[in-house]
Write a protein that holds these residues in place. Structure first.
Motif: not given
Lengths: 330, 330
Positions: A48-56, A102-103, A111-119, A122-127
């Protein structure tokens, strides 16, 4: 180029970082995200937290709600309920499901969570660079009175205490019952995720946004090595109070603060982090009278408006945090 | 009470059984379902034929399409595509996803496919017992010319032949290229699912609906023990031709029939099953001239209308199959 490291939970952290990006557009921002609230639902790994970061930060968030996707639909969830498969109290939408699918698939592929998060990013381009605090499994549990679980526990089992997953406490029970302890299960054996210690060591400034000090920032600090790396980084560490006027700005932090013996006041949260970790602390203007007690604890403190009412207000908060950091450095 | 066993693939089998239920409302119907077209997509276990049976008989099917759910939406699939995660050629809708999520979760928890199917049917109430042909993994592969894969294979790899999953052949390539062989991978080591041999042994009649004789009924018969049990059951075994007027009624059976050296005619399919297995065979009225050649092969044959244009027409076909069975028995 200024390198900023932020320790972040979900909504509060994500919104703050959006303001920070606006306040420091040229900075290289690394976010260390809390994974203690991760949960397996329907066989899928949900972060939930990683996704909220990514989506926001990537423009996909449901703005009013603060979590989940904009224009969300709930067909899959309805169908799961038709199969009698729950929990129903966790609001997983169809768009959100795709992220978890996907995750989960990538994790199953090794894949470790860090690599998944990076992948996913790649779609969300959180900056910003989003790093999970750890690739190891950590699960925040909350110890409550079994009786508070209500109808779901019957008879003798209704005696005593029970540890529930943080999400069950937070979402299902809405943090409405007493928490006797908050335990980041697995944290003691977890290793910081790839890049986490390096980012801290190379940071110019480290920020604690107004995230939950117990179940968000506290969980990140519970991963052995992270707290020490921050304390030893030799750069300003500045936090923003998530408590304004003796109440959490959002969320239900009071119960989990009580569980760790901390009063729900801006000053008490600063003292909880302590001067060994924190160099500067921003409290809201309504809490201006707490500034002296924070400074007595060896933490430089300023009172400024801390309500994240929009990106501009939030950017101003971020600028003030960075200014306080420069004051500390000087 | 009459006990009827039906070997079924997807759309053709499911529609036939709907007619059969109407024709024999008091019969106890057991369906042995093909699982050779099962596929893992997005980390989820998808059982297209079992689901088509379940949705068709349970009232959830997309009627015009013949597969998938009515009132379906495709949000999850769009989102997966936004992540660059495919395949895009397989049409998994949101409602359908829920079925695969429940199934995958139960399988991960240790339940065999037969138990999972029973659990899913508790919702759908198909009015028949649906038994997977096996709980073991069987995957139908189709051997094609690598060049026919087109752009997805480049350079040297474009030489020779390649086995693709049946779904890739059927859905992605639309069975438009030559099939050199159809191989139910894993079938030789598979055991009939719980209840399958018992249902056959206790049957009063065994029916082969107008399902694909190679990749549906043929795959079920490839599980060691099932063909023998049917041959030894000592009860009438009656089939309905999926080929009408030298073309498959639906689907693209001609290519896979060619792969096993069978002409696309109603009579050739009957001879392919053989009199060792089949006692009676229904061909369409347009194929009435093939009746003698089927009977010469030792299989009693009748020409009747075989187009499943609606439940009433299908029920009539089912009644005629049951009548032919009684003729055989007498």
């Amino acid at each position: 180029m200024q390198r900023i490291v932020v320790l972040a939970g979900g909504i509060g952290g994500a919104r703050f970082i959006r303001g920070l990006k606006s306040a420091a557009p040229d900075a290289e921002i690394t976010v260390i995200g809390n994974t203690g609230d991760d949960i397996h639902l329907f066989g899928l790994k949900v972060c939930p937290d990683l996704d909220t970061l990514m989506y926001t930060l990537g423009g996909g968030i449901h703005e009013e709600q603060g979590w989940g996707r904009a224009d969300e639909t709930f067909v899959v969830k309805e169908e799961l309920a038709a199969y009698g498969v729950g929990p129903e109290w966790f609001g997983l939408g169809d768009r959100d499901f795709a992220t978890h699918i996907v995750r989960t698939q990538m994790i199953a592929a090794g894949y470790p969570l860090s690599a998944v998060t990076e992948a996913l990013c790649a779609r969300w381009q959180p900056g910003v660079r989003i790093l999970p605090m750890t690739d190891d499994r950590v699960e925040t549990h909350v110890l409550i009175d079994t009786a508070d679980l209500g109808d779901s526990v019957a008879g003798d089992a209704a005696e005593g205490r029970k540890a529930v997953h943080f999400q069950e406490y937070w979402v299902r029970l809405r943090a409405s019952v007493d928490a006797h302890a908050v335990v980041p299960v697995g944290a003691d054996a977890a290793k910081p995720g790839p890049g986490v210690l390096e980012a801290i060591a190379e940071a110019d400034v480290i920020l604690f946004p107004p995230s939950n000090p117990v179940v968000s920032v506290g969980t990140i600090l519970a991963v052995p090595g992270i707290r020490e790396a921050i304390a030893d980084a030799g750069v300003p560490v500045v936090g923003l109070s998530p408590v304004v006027g003796d109440a959490p700005v959002r969320g239900m932090a009071d119960k989990v603060l009580a569980a760790v013996g901390v009063e729900t006041t801006a000053a008490a949260v600063a003292r909880h982090y302590g001067s060994g970790l924190l160099d500067g602390w921003l409290v809201d203007t309504v809490d201006a009278d707490s500034v002296p007690s924070v400074e007595e604890a060896g933490i430089r403190c300023r009172a400024v408006p801390l309500m994240m009412t929009g990106t501009e207000a939030t950017a101003r908060m971020a600028r003030q945090a960075l200014e306080l950091a420069e004051e500390v450095r000087a």
